[in-house]
Design an enzyme around this catalytic site. Structure first.
Site, short mmCIF file in Angstrom:
data_model
loop_
_atom_site.label_atom_id
_atom_site.label_comp_id
_atom_site.label_asym_id
_atom_site.label_seq_id
_atom_site.Cartn_x
_atom_site.Cartn_y
_atom_site.Cartn_z
N SER A 118 33.82 -23.80 -15.62
CA SER A 118 33.63 -22.52 -15.12
C SER A 118 32.26 -21.76 -15.15
O SER A 118 32.04 -20.94 -14.84
CB SER A 118 34.51 -21.84 -16.40
OG SER A 118 35.82 -22.30 -16.51
N HIS A 139 36.03 -25.54 -8.54
CA HIS A 139 36.21 -24.57 -9.55
C HIS A 139 37.85 -24.18 -9.25
O HIS A 139 37.80 -23.04 -8.36
CB HIS A 139 35.35 -23.49 -9.63
CG HIS A 139 35.61 -22.75 -10.84
ND1 HIS A 139 34.99 -21.27 -10.91
CD2 HIS A 139 36.19 -22.72 -11.93
CE1 HIS A 139 35.48 -20.78 -12.08
NE2 HIS A 139 36.25 -21.66 -12.74
N GLU A 151 36.69 -22.39 -5.72
CA GLU A 151 35.14 -21.92 -5.62
C GLU A 151 34.42 -23.26 -5.64
O GLU A 151 34.52 -24.04 -6.36
CB GLU A 151 34.79 -21.22 -6.81
CG GLU A 151 33.73 -20.16 -6.69
CD GLU A 151 33.38 -19.27 -7.97
OE1 GLU A 151 33.77 -19.63 -9.01
OE2 GLU A 151 32.59 -18.46 -7.85
N ASN A 189 33.20 -15.75 -12.15
CA ASN A 189 32.93 -15.17 -13.43
C ASN A 189 31.60 -14.16 -13.48
O ASN A 189 31.80 -13.54 -14.51
CB ASN A 189 32.70 -16.26 -14.31
CG ASN A 189 34.12 -17.09 -14.75
OD1 ASN A 189 35.00 -16.29 -15.00
ND2 ASN A 189 34.07 -18.44 -14.48
#
Ligand code: NAD
Length: 282
Positions: A118, A139, A151, A189
């Site tokens: 992450s 991801h 991702e 994120n």
């Protein structure tokens, strides 16, 4: 690419193994903890039942999907013929650096090594190998069988061939791959965590209570879940560690984690998994 090894069979690893097997790939699922592997196979069977009820998977396919997943407790046994390895072990730099050095030694030269991290730099993970051009971020989002996004994170030396292969295989899983360069938090994120942090600041400063903050974002912005509820779902310790990666990586005070978040994590209130976060569970 047909033979996929998934390392780590926790929340993300079991979903990743499930998804590859569902779309016809042969999966080797590896975890150092035999109990985690057993639990993962039970979760995959349950989740397949849910997909059968929804008409996404045919009942007749369940056994063949499960049969495409073999489990191993030693990395060496699960990766020797892999075309692609997707690493989904604990979010810890030392574990990932050690594992990628091992994968580099054990896997065939053509194998692409992807990480589901992450927040850890793909460029840093690649530096533990002698094949930085074949190291990439893949991801997935939780829960993997449901969420459409992948991702795809290009490290500093990731080749175009590698990126194109991961984009193509993501599409075969009926996912939507989005490319990102390797900077702290990537895209997902980097945007999500400051929003969650701001929601925690709004609570900390007494602007509104938990339910009010979440309702504003659900009804006002059409988010399926409020940011505090989502933080509980992700894990408050995970949110804190990603905010620290953003804060350290950019050196910008706007990413400083809210003191309330720090206190809650210190007190062991980690969200849904601990039974208590912004809300109470169980
Ligand atoms: N949980 C999420 O919502 C989420 C979402 C996107 C990405 N991620 C990322 O996915 C990765 C995995 O997260 P998770 O939530 O599934 O973690 P988890 O704690 O549920 O599972 C991790 C698993 O890895 C195993 N493991 C640890 N070291 C190992 C090793 N050396 N070899 C083999 N297995 C090993 C553990 O036994 C455990 O079963 C992390 O990098 C995390 O940042 C998590």
């Amino acid at each position: 690419m047909q033979r996929i090894s998934v390392i780590g069979s926790g929340t993300m690893g079991n979903g990743i193994a499930h998804t590859f097997a569902q779309f016809g790939f042969d999966v080797a699922l590896v975890d150092i903890n035999p109990g985690a592997l057993e639990k993962a196979m039970a979760i995959i069977a349950d989740n397949l039942d849910r997909q059968i009820k929804k008409g996404i998977v045919a009942e007749a396919d369940k056994l063949s999907i499960l049969g495409r997943i073999a489990t191993f407790t030693r990395v060496i046994d699960g990766v020797q013929t892999a075309d692609l390895v997707v690493e989904a072990t604990t979010e810890n730099l030392e574990i990932k650096l050690g594992l990628f050095a091992e994968l580099d030694r054990l896997c065939p030269r053509h194998t692409i090594l992807a990480s589901n991290t992450s927040s850890i730099s793909i460029t840093k993970i690649a530096s533990a190998t002698s094949r930085a051009d074949k190291v990439i971020g893949m991801h997935f989002m939780n829960p993997v069988p449901v969420m459409k996004l992948v991702e795809v994170i290009k490290g500093y030396a990731t080749s175009e061939i590698t990126t194109n292969s991961i984009t193509a295989i993501s599409k075969k899983l009926d996912k939507v791959p989005i490319e990102s360069n390797d900077y702290p938090g990537f895209v997902a994120n980097r945007i999500l965590m400051p929003m969650i942090n701001e929601a925690i600041y709004a609570l900390y400063e007494g602007v509104a209570d938990e339910a009010a903050i979440d309702t504003v974002m659900k009804l006002g912005m059409s988010h399926p879940m409020g940011p505090l509820q989502l933080a509980d779902f992700i894990g408050l310790d995970v949110c804190l560690s990603i905010l620290r990666v953003l804060h350290d990586g950019f050196g910008n005070p706007k990413y400083a984690p809210c003191p309330l978040l720090v206190n809650m994590v210190t007190a062991g209130k980690l969200g849904r998994k601990s039974g208590q976060g912004f809300y109470t569970y169980g």
